[in-house]
Design a protein around this motif. Structure first.
Motif, mmCIF file in Angstrom:
data_model
loop_
_atom_site.group_PDB
_atom_site.id
_atom_site.type_symbol
_atom_site.label_atom_id
_atom_site.label_comp_id
_atom_site.label_asym_id
_atom_site.label_seq_id
_atom_site.Cartn_x
_atom_site.Cartn_y
_atom_site.Cartn_z
ATOM 1 N N LEU A 51 -26.098 1.602 8.475
ATOM 2 C CA LEU A 51 -24.701 1.147 8.404
ATOM 3 C C LEU A 51 -23.935 1.889 7.314
ATOM 4 O O LEU A 51 -22.770 2.233 7.491
ATOM 5 C CB LEU A 51 -24.657 -0.362 8.157
ATOM 6 N N SER A 52 -24.608 2.181 6.190
ATOM 7 C CA SER A 52 -23.928 2.936 5.139
ATOM 8 C C SER A 52 -23.657 4.363 5.580
ATOM 9 O O SER A 52 -22.662 4.957 5.159
ATOM 10 C CB SER A 52 -24.763 2.919 3.860
ATOM 11 N N THR A 53 -24.521 4.916 6.474
ATOM 12 C CA THR A 53 -24.235 6.239 7.045
ATOM 13 C C THR A 53 -22.952 6.218 7.863
ATOM 14 O O THR A 53 -22.103 7.109 7.720
ATOM 15 C CB THR A 53 -25.404 6.680 7.933
ATOM 16 N N ALA A 54 -22.791 5.180 8.712
ATOM 17 C CA ALA A 54 -21.595 5.109 9.557
ATOM 18 C C ALA A 54 -20.340 4.925 8.718
ATOM 19 O O ALA A 54 -19.322 5.604 8.930
ATOM 20 C CB ALA A 54 -21.729 3.966 10.564
ATOM 21 N N VAL A 55 -20.406 4.039 7.706
ATOM 22 C CA VAL A 55 -19.244 3.802 6.850
ATOM 23 C C VAL A 55 -18.891 5.060 6.055
ATOM 24 O O VAL A 55 -17.719 5.424 5.900
ATOM 25 C CB VAL A 55 -19.512 2.600 5.926
ATOM 26 N N GLY A 56 -19.928 5.773 5.585
ATOM 27 C CA GLY A 56 -19.679 7.006 4.851
ATOM 28 C C GLY A 56 -19.058 8.072 5.713
ATOM 29 O O GLY A 56 -18.134 8.776 5.280
ATOM 30 N N LEU A 57 -19.531 8.213 6.969
ATOM 31 C CA LEU A 57 -18.938 9.230 7.832
ATOM 32 C C LEU A 57 -17.507 8.874 8.217
ATOM 33 O O LEU A 57 -16.714 9.764 8.515
ATOM 34 C CB LEU A 57 -19.776 9.433 9.094
ATOM 35 N N ILE A 58 -17.157 7.590 8.241
ATOM 36 C CA ILE A 58 -15.781 7.245 8.586
ATOM 37 C C ILE A 58 -14.868 7.379 7.372
ATOM 38 O O ILE A 58 -13.799 7.970 7.454
ATOM 39 C CB ILE A 58 -15.720 5.812 9.162
ATOM 40 N N ARG A 59 -15.304 6.934 6.194
ATOM 41 C CA ARG A 59 -14.379 6.741 5.083
ATOM 42 C C ARG A 59 -14.282 7.938 4.142
ATOM 43 O O ARG A 59 -13.321 8.024 3.390
ATOM 44 C CB ARG A 59 -14.800 5.519 4.271
ATOM 45 N N PHE A 60 -15.243 8.853 4.123
ATOM 46 C CA PHE A 60 -15.210 9.917 3.121
ATOM 47 C C PHE A 60 -14.147 10.949 3.455
ATOM 48 O O PHE A 60 -13.906 11.237 4.630
ATOM 49 C CB PHE A 60 -16.582 10.578 3.002
ATOM 50 N N PRO A 61 -13.488 11.543 2.431
ATOM 51 C CA PRO A 61 -12.320 12.389 2.714
ATOM 52 C C PRO A 61 -12.627 13.857 2.969
ATOM 53 O O PRO A 61 -11.745 14.581 3.405
ATOM 54 C CB PRO A 61 -11.494 12.242 1.422
ATOM 55 N N ASN A 62 -13.852 14.324 2.732
ATOM 56 C CA ASN A 62 -14.089 15.746 2.591
ATOM 57 C C ASN A 62 -15.319 16.130 3.406
ATOM 58 O O ASN A 62 -16.118 15.271 3.770
ATOM 59 C CB ASN A 62 -14.323 16.029 1.096
ATOM 60 N N LEU A 63 -15.482 17.417 3.700
ATOM 61 C CA LEU A 63 -16.646 17.835 4.489
ATOM 62 C C LEU A 63 -17.943 17.665 3.697
ATOM 63 O O LEU A 63 -18.956 17.219 4.246
ATOM 64 C CB LEU A 63 -16.488 19.289 4.930
ATOM 65 N N TYR A 64 -17.920 18.013 2.414
ATOM 66 C CA TYR A 64 -19.163 18.022 1.640
ATOM 67 C C TYR A 64 -19.689 16.620 1.410
ATOM 68 O O TYR A 64 -20.900 16.372 1.442
ATOM 69 C CB TYR A 64 -18.933 18.746 0.318
ATOM 70 N N THR A 65 -18.765 15.655 1.202
ATOM 71 C CA THR A 65 -19.224 14.277 1.049
ATOM 72 C C THR A 65 -19.769 13.730 2.358
ATOM 73 O O THR A 65 -20.715 12.947 2.380
ATOM 74 C CB THR A 65 -18.067 13.422 0.549
ATOM 75 N N ARG A 66 -19.167 14.187 3.480
ATOM 76 C CA ARG A 66 -19.714 13.764 4.778
ATOM 77 C C ARG A 66 -21.091 14.349 5.024
ATOM 78 O O ARG A 66 -21.957 13.697 5.625
ATOM 79 C CB ARG A 66 -18.764 14.188 5.888
ATOM 80 N N LEU A 67 -21.313 15.600 4.540
ATOM 81 C CA LEU A 67 -22.658 16.179 4.632
ATOM 82 C C LEU A 67 -23.647 15.352 3.812
ATOM 83 O O LEU A 67 -24.791 15.143 4.225
ATOM 84 C CB LEU A 67 -22.640 17.619 4.116
ATOM 85 N N HIS A 68 -23.188 14.879 2.653
ATOM 86 C CA HIS A 68 -24.061 14.066 1.801
ATOM 87 C C HIS A 68 -24.415 12.745 2.475
ATOM 88 O O HIS A 68 -25.556 12.290 2.409
ATOM 89 C CB HIS A 68 -23.340 13.832 0.471
ATOM 90 N N ALA A 69 -23.415 12.141 3.164
ATOM 91 C CA ALA A 69 -23.703 10.905 3.878
ATOM 92 C C ALA A 69 -24.601 11.164 5.070
ATOM 93 O O ALA A 69 -25.440 10.340 5.415
ATOM 94 C CB ALA A 69 -22.407 10.233 4.323
ATOM 95 N N GLY A 70 -24.421 12.311 5.727
ATOM 96 C CA GLY A 70 -25.198 12.590 6.918
ATOM 97 C C GLY A 70 -26.593 13.077 6.637
ATOM 98 O O GLY A 70 -27.425 13.146 7.539
#
Lengths: 111, 77, 87
Positions: free
Chosen positions: A25-44
């Protein structure tokens, strides 16, 4: 005694599955809410692997020692090797897409 | 209880197919194609057909998407 | 066991928002990888729900081909496509 061991096994399975659900669930919330590509890579990368390994460990504890748990260990080791390779390859071709992050540090202005 | 999962997957299949057809860029469409294949594999597993699920996993997730990506890369309009 | 599968499928539907509304192509690729791994977990858990151990082979083959698929996309979509609309 055997009943006690079975209840301990059920408790461990429950704890592993709840941990896996939390990280997915934290992966899904991170991929929706993060503003930048690199933070989305970190969540993914990290949260996804934590959830996946937790769910696989719950399945291994639920199964016991058999041939099926060997297959589950093989899938888990394969996943934990190949997902960092995938994230590294995706992160290596962002220069071609003109992705400029919106947040700057102090060292960027001094250049 | 398994029916709720089945209908949820069918809804997700329809959403994926509509996004794959009606998007503007062609590379977005080819990224969504393995998700379509993955949902199809799960539906075959729920319908108790492991052989068809293996064949769909090899063809739809692996080979068709690879051929589409290579073909799109060789064209400009 | 079945509630776990339902929650993972709902998580995949939430993650599909990033595939629909990604500003660039690597965002969509990362979201696609995440949904693929979530579906691999769903395949493994369905094998334990139906108690037929042949379904784990489907999950293994699917994992191998997902990795090959993402590597081929990363090789050929390294630069933006020339004929694309380019959001």
């Amino acid at each position: 005694m055997i009943d006690f061991i079975l209840s301990i096994r059920q408790l461990f399975v429950f704890i592993f599955f709840i941990t896996g659900i939390y990280f997915l669930l934290s992966t899904a919330v991170g991929l929706i809410r993060f503003p930048n590509l690199y933070t989305r890579l970190h969540a993914g990368s990290k949260c996804l692997m934590a959830g996946g390994i937790s769910v696989f460990m719950g399945c291994i504890v639920l199964e016991g020692i058999s041939f099926v748990s060997l297959k589950l260990i093989v899938i888990m080791i394969f996943l934990s090797i190949t997902n960092p390779v995938t994230i590294h390859v995706i992160a290596s071709f962002d220069n071609n897409y003109n992705l400029i992050p919106k947040t700057y540090t102090k060292e960027d202005f001094e250049k | 209880m398994i029916d709720i999962l089945f209908y949820l997957l069918l809804l997700f299949l329809i959403i994926t197919a509509f996004f794959m057809v009606f998007t503007k860029d062609l590379s977005n469409s080819v990224i969504t194609l393995p998700l379509f294949g993955a949902i199809l594999v799960i539906i075959f597993v729920i319908l108790q057909a492991p052989g068809v699920a293996l064949a769909a996993a090899i063809m739809t997730v692996g080979l068709t998407t690879a051929f589409f990506v290579i073909t799109i890369n060789k064209t400009e309009y | 066991m079945l509630y776990l599968i339902l929650v993972i499928v709902l998580t995949a539907i939430l993650t599909f928002y990033r595939v629909i509304k990604g500003p660039s192509l690597p965002d969509r690729l990362v979201a696609m990888n995440c949904i693929g791994v979530m579906f691999l977990l769903v395949l493994v858990l369905l094998s334990f729900y139906f108690e037929r151990k042949i379904f784990i082979d489907v999950a293994l083959v699917y994992g191998v081909f997902l990795f090959i698929n993402v590597l081929i996309m990363a090789k050929y979509l390294r630069k933006p496509w020339k004929g694309g609309v380019g959001d």
